[in-house]
Design an enzyme around this catalytic site. Sequence first.
Site, PDB file in Angstrom:
ATOM      1  N   LYS A  29       0.579  -1.147   0.085  1.00  0.00           N
ATOM      2  CA  LYS A  29      -0.135   0.158   0.023  1.00  0.00           C
ATOM      3  C   LYS A  29       0.710   1.504  -0.027  1.00  0.00           C
ATOM      4  O   LYS A  29       0.269   2.353   0.297  1.00  0.00           O
ATOM      5  CB  LYS A  29      -0.946   0.176   1.124  1.00  0.00           C
ATOM      6  CG  LYS A  29      -1.751  -1.284   1.334  1.00  0.00           C
ATOM      7  CD  LYS A  29      -2.322  -1.860  -0.031  1.00  0.00           C
ATOM      8  CE  LYS A  29      -3.333  -0.908  -0.739  1.00  0.00           C
ATOM      9  NZ  LYS A  29      -3.616  -1.473  -1.835  1.00  0.00           N
ATOM     10  N   GLY A  45       2.501   2.305  -2.862  1.00  0.00           N
ATOM     11  CA  GLY A  45       2.456   2.770  -4.278  1.00  0.00           C
ATOM     12  C   GLY A  45       2.936   1.922  -5.186  1.00  0.00           C
ATOM     13  O   GLY A  45       3.807   2.442  -6.220  1.00  0.00           O
ATOM     14  N   THR A  46       2.922   0.871  -5.013  1.00  0.00           N
ATOM     15  CA  THR A  46       3.532  -0.386  -5.667  1.00  0.00           C
ATOM     16  C   THR A  46       2.981  -0.118  -7.453  1.00  0.00           C
ATOM     17  O   THR A  46       3.746  -0.125  -8.351  1.00  0.00           O
ATOM     18  CB  THR A  46       3.111  -1.858  -5.318  1.00  0.00           C
ATOM     19  OG1 THR A  46       3.227  -1.752  -4.036  1.00  0.00           O
ATOM     20  CG2 THR A  46       4.136  -2.826  -5.929  1.00  0.00           C
ATOM     21  N   TRP A 104       1.671   1.920  -8.756  1.00  0.00           N
ATOM     22  CA  TRP A 104       1.766   3.553  -9.212  1.00  0.00           C
ATOM     23  C   TRP A 104       3.370   3.320  -9.984  1.00  0.00           C
ATOM     24  O   TRP A 104       3.640   3.762 -11.141  1.00  0.00           O
ATOM     25  CB  TRP A 104       2.012   4.543  -8.224  1.00  0.00           C
ATOM     26  CG  TRP A 104       2.120   5.864  -8.772  1.00  0.00           C
ATOM     27  CD1 TRP A 104       2.058   6.193  -9.993  1.00  0.00           C
ATOM     28  CD2 TRP A 104       1.820   6.938  -7.865  1.00  0.00           C
ATOM     29  NE1 TRP A 104       2.023   7.873 -10.063  1.00  0.00           N
ATOM     30  CE2 TRP A 104       2.127   8.341  -8.819  1.00  0.00           C
ATOM     31  CE3 TRP A 104       2.017   7.208  -6.451  1.00  0.00           C
ATOM     32  CZ2 TRP A 104       1.974   9.503  -8.382  1.00  0.00           C
ATOM     33  CZ3 TRP A 104       2.093   8.619  -6.058  1.00  0.00           C
ATOM     34  CH2 TRP A 104       2.055   9.662  -6.936  1.00  0.00           C
ATOM     35  N   HIS A 116       7.258  -7.385  -2.270  1.00  0.00           N
ATOM     36  CA  HIS A 116       7.309  -7.001  -1.017  1.00  0.00           C
ATOM     37  C   HIS A 116       8.272  -7.434   0.058  1.00  0.00           C
ATOM     38  O   HIS A 116       7.994  -7.263   1.393  1.00  0.00           O
ATOM     39  CB  HIS A 116       5.742  -7.195  -0.411  1.00  0.00           C
ATOM     40  CG  HIS A 116       4.707  -6.221  -0.904  1.00  0.00           C
ATOM     41  ND1 HIS A 116       4.846  -4.966  -1.456  1.00  0.00           N
ATOM     42  CD2 HIS A 116       3.488  -6.748  -1.254  1.00  0.00           C
ATOM     43  CE1 HIS A 116       3.521  -4.726  -1.996  1.00  0.00           C
ATOM     44  NE2 HIS A 116       2.733  -5.932  -1.755  1.00  0.00           N
ATOM     45  N   TYR A 125       6.542   8.255  -1.822  1.00  0.00           N
ATOM     46  CA  TYR A 125       5.149   8.683  -2.445  1.00  0.00           C
ATOM     47  C   TYR A 125       4.730  10.016  -2.578  1.00  0.00           C
ATOM     48  O   TYR A 125       4.325  10.378  -3.531  1.00  0.00           O
ATOM     49  CB  TYR A 125       4.326   7.742  -1.653  1.00  0.00           C
ATOM     50  CG  TYR A 125       2.871   7.710  -2.046  1.00  0.00           C
ATOM     51  CD1 TYR A 125       2.077   6.792  -2.549  1.00  0.00           C
ATOM     52  CD2 TYR A 125       1.889   8.845  -1.370  1.00  0.00           C
ATOM     53  CE1 TYR A 125       0.704   6.894  -3.237  1.00  0.00           C
ATOM     54  CE2 TYR A 125       0.611   9.028  -1.904  1.00  0.00           C
ATOM     55  CZ  TYR A 125      -0.024   8.034  -2.742  1.00  0.00           C
ATOM     56  OH  TYR A 125      -1.373   7.892  -3.024  1.00  0.00           O
ATOM     57  N   THR A 146      -0.924   9.965 -13.751  1.00  0.00           N
ATOM     58  CA  THR A 146      -1.846  10.509 -12.840  1.00  0.00           C
ATOM     59  C   THR A 146      -2.800   9.468 -12.192  1.00  0.00           C
ATOM     60  O   THR A 146      -3.121   8.688 -12.792  1.00  0.00           O
ATOM     61  CB  THR A 146      -2.408  11.903 -13.289  1.00  0.00           C
ATOM     62  OG1 THR A 146      -3.097  11.235 -14.368  1.00  0.00           O
ATOM     63  CG2 THR A 146      -1.358  12.509 -14.044  1.00  0.00           C
ATOM     64  N   MET A 190      -4.718   6.760 -14.360  1.00  0.00           N
ATOM     65  CA  MET A 190      -4.513   5.380 -13.913  1.00  0.00           C
ATOM     66  C   MET A 190      -5.952   4.700 -13.682  1.00  0.00           C
ATOM     67  O   MET A 190      -6.044   3.731 -13.803  1.00  0.00           O
ATOM     68  CB  MET A 190      -3.562   5.009 -12.903  1.00  0.00           C
ATOM     69  CG  MET A 190      -2.082   5.274 -13.551  1.00  0.00           C
ATOM     70  SD  MET A 190      -0.965   4.993 -11.959  1.00  0.00           S
ATOM     71  CE  MET A 190      -1.255   3.115 -11.541  1.00  0.00           C
TER      72      MET A 190
HETATM   73  P1  A3P Z   1      -4.842   4.732  -1.134  1.00  0.00           P
HETATM   74  O1  A3P Z   1      -5.663   3.433  -0.740  1.00  0.00           O
HETATM   75  O2  A3P Z   1      -4.603   5.680   0.017  1.00  0.00           O
HETATM   76  O3  A3P Z   1      -5.753   5.578  -2.362  1.00  0.00           O
HETATM   77  P2  A3P Z   1      -0.039  -0.381  -3.649  1.00  0.00           P
HETATM   78  O4  A3P Z   1      -0.028  -0.263  -4.987  1.00  0.00           O
HETATM   79  O5  A3P Z   1       1.337  -0.498  -2.840  1.00  0.00           O
HETATM   80  O6  A3P Z   1      -1.073  -1.527  -3.191  1.00  0.00           O
HETATM   81  O7  A3P Z   1      -0.535   0.841  -3.195  1.00  0.00           O
HETATM   82  C1  A3P Z   1      -1.974   1.385  -3.551  1.00  0.00           C
HETATM   83  C2  A3P Z   1      -1.873   2.632  -3.064  1.00  0.00           C
HETATM   84  O8  A3P Z   1      -1.403   3.654  -3.952  1.00  0.00           O
HETATM   85  C3  A3P Z   1      -3.529   3.357  -2.863  1.00  0.00           C
HETATM   86  O9  A3P Z   1      -3.651   4.167  -1.846  1.00  0.00           O
HETATM   87  C4  A3P Z   1      -3.621   3.999  -4.419  1.00  0.00           C
HETATM   88  O10 A3P Z   1      -4.667   4.748  -4.429  1.00  0.00           O
HETATM   89  C5  A3P Z   1      -2.322   4.755  -4.343  1.00  0.00           C
HETATM   90  N1  A3P Z   1      -1.942   5.027  -5.863  1.00  0.00           N
HETATM   91  C6  A3P Z   1      -1.768   4.127  -6.912  1.00  0.00           C
HETATM   92  N2  A3P Z   1      -1.530   4.997  -8.046  1.00  0.00           N
HETATM   93  C7  A3P Z   1      -1.434   6.122  -7.689  1.00  0.00           C
HETATM   94  C8  A3P Z   1      -1.048   7.352  -8.389  1.00  0.00           C
HETATM   95  N3  A3P Z   1      -1.172   7.378  -9.667  1.00  0.00           N
HETATM   96  N4  A3P Z   1      -1.190   8.433  -7.800  1.00  0.00           N
HETATM   97  C9  A3P Z   1      -1.424   8.363  -6.202  1.00  0.00           C
HETATM   98  N5  A3P Z   1      -1.832   7.282  -5.635  1.00  0.00           N
HETATM   99  C10 A3P Z   1      -1.655   6.104  -6.163  1.00  0.00           C
END
Ligand code: A3P
Length: 293
Positions: free
Chosen positions: A46, A48-49, A51, A101, A186, A221, A225
């Site tokens: 959680k 920003g993977t 992303w 992870h 992030y 963005t 996405m």
């Molecule tokens: P939230 O639940 O706070 O929205 P992971 O990929 O590690 O599981 O992380 C998921 C988190 O990254 C989620 O957070 C998701 O919305 C956020 N995320 C994914 N892509 C993003 C982006 N382009 N910009 C901002 N946050 C992003």
Amino acid sequence: MDNKNTYWLKFKDYYFQSSLVDVDFLETLDDFEIRDDDVFIITYPKSGTIWMQQILSLIYFEEHRNGTENVDTIDRIPFLEYNLRKADFINRPSPRLFCSHIPYYLAPKGLKNKKAKIIYVYRNPKDVMTSYFHFSNLMVLLEAANDMEHFMKRFLDGKVIGNVWFDHIRGWYEHRHDFNILFMMYEEMKKDLRSSVLKISHFTEKELSEEDVEAIVKQSTFQNMKSDSKANYDAILTSELGKRTNQGQFLRKGTIGDWKHHLTVEQNERFDKIFQNKMKDFPLKFIWDINEE
Ligand code: A3P
């Protein structure tokens, strides 16, 4: 001792999702052959993977940038320990990109020759916890929590996939000299995506034109996405992973400071105390609020 249930499997003191992981693969992970041009995205869950998967995929694959090929990011950058679509890691053409992870001590030893690259994405742990709380209640394969209080206890005790957040980031940071590793925050990506893309392209030694940079920033963005089926994991969450409800997505809010809507004053103070204790002398800074500099 019970090392396994529906939700987790404990291997070398680390919790993996039990039905997605292949223990035989974990047994051989130390010797997993690393190529000089491999790139690994490492995160605590959680942070920003997906992303970073999107950004890296856009940097590496012109076909992705130009939209001339319709491939999910999970197929371009599979999870090392959760090989959902059974990618052939061994015969995969270079450059291979992975995400994972795993804690530092489970990293394949070939990563220590320092040629292959690692990008570690970290996020303020209150937002990680908030995001993880929602995700645990959404994904069938994770243990749900009645409320934030229950989840916070589990998170702080490390009884979640990823174990203790403090140990994960500390482990990778304190062993950073063993690896060729870039730390990306992030919140900095959120505040200045363009500079972040440039930093990553510099680290990966990928030259990009102005036009390429524009295309990458635009397609990574949150809003873009979210509506991009190759990047938003909606199909994976519905089919391969399984959702408890129709509501809820991987791309939930994507903001800085959502924890303020979920933690009570008392929970926040308790968290701060633990954070200060565990992270004292830790040099990386964190951004907790969108207005913070
Ligand atoms: P939230 O639940 O706070 O929205 P992971 O990929 O590690 O599981 O992380 C998921 C988190 O990254 C989620 O957070 C998701 O919305 C956020 N995320 C994914 N892509 C993003 C982006 N382009 N910009 C901002 N946050 C992003």
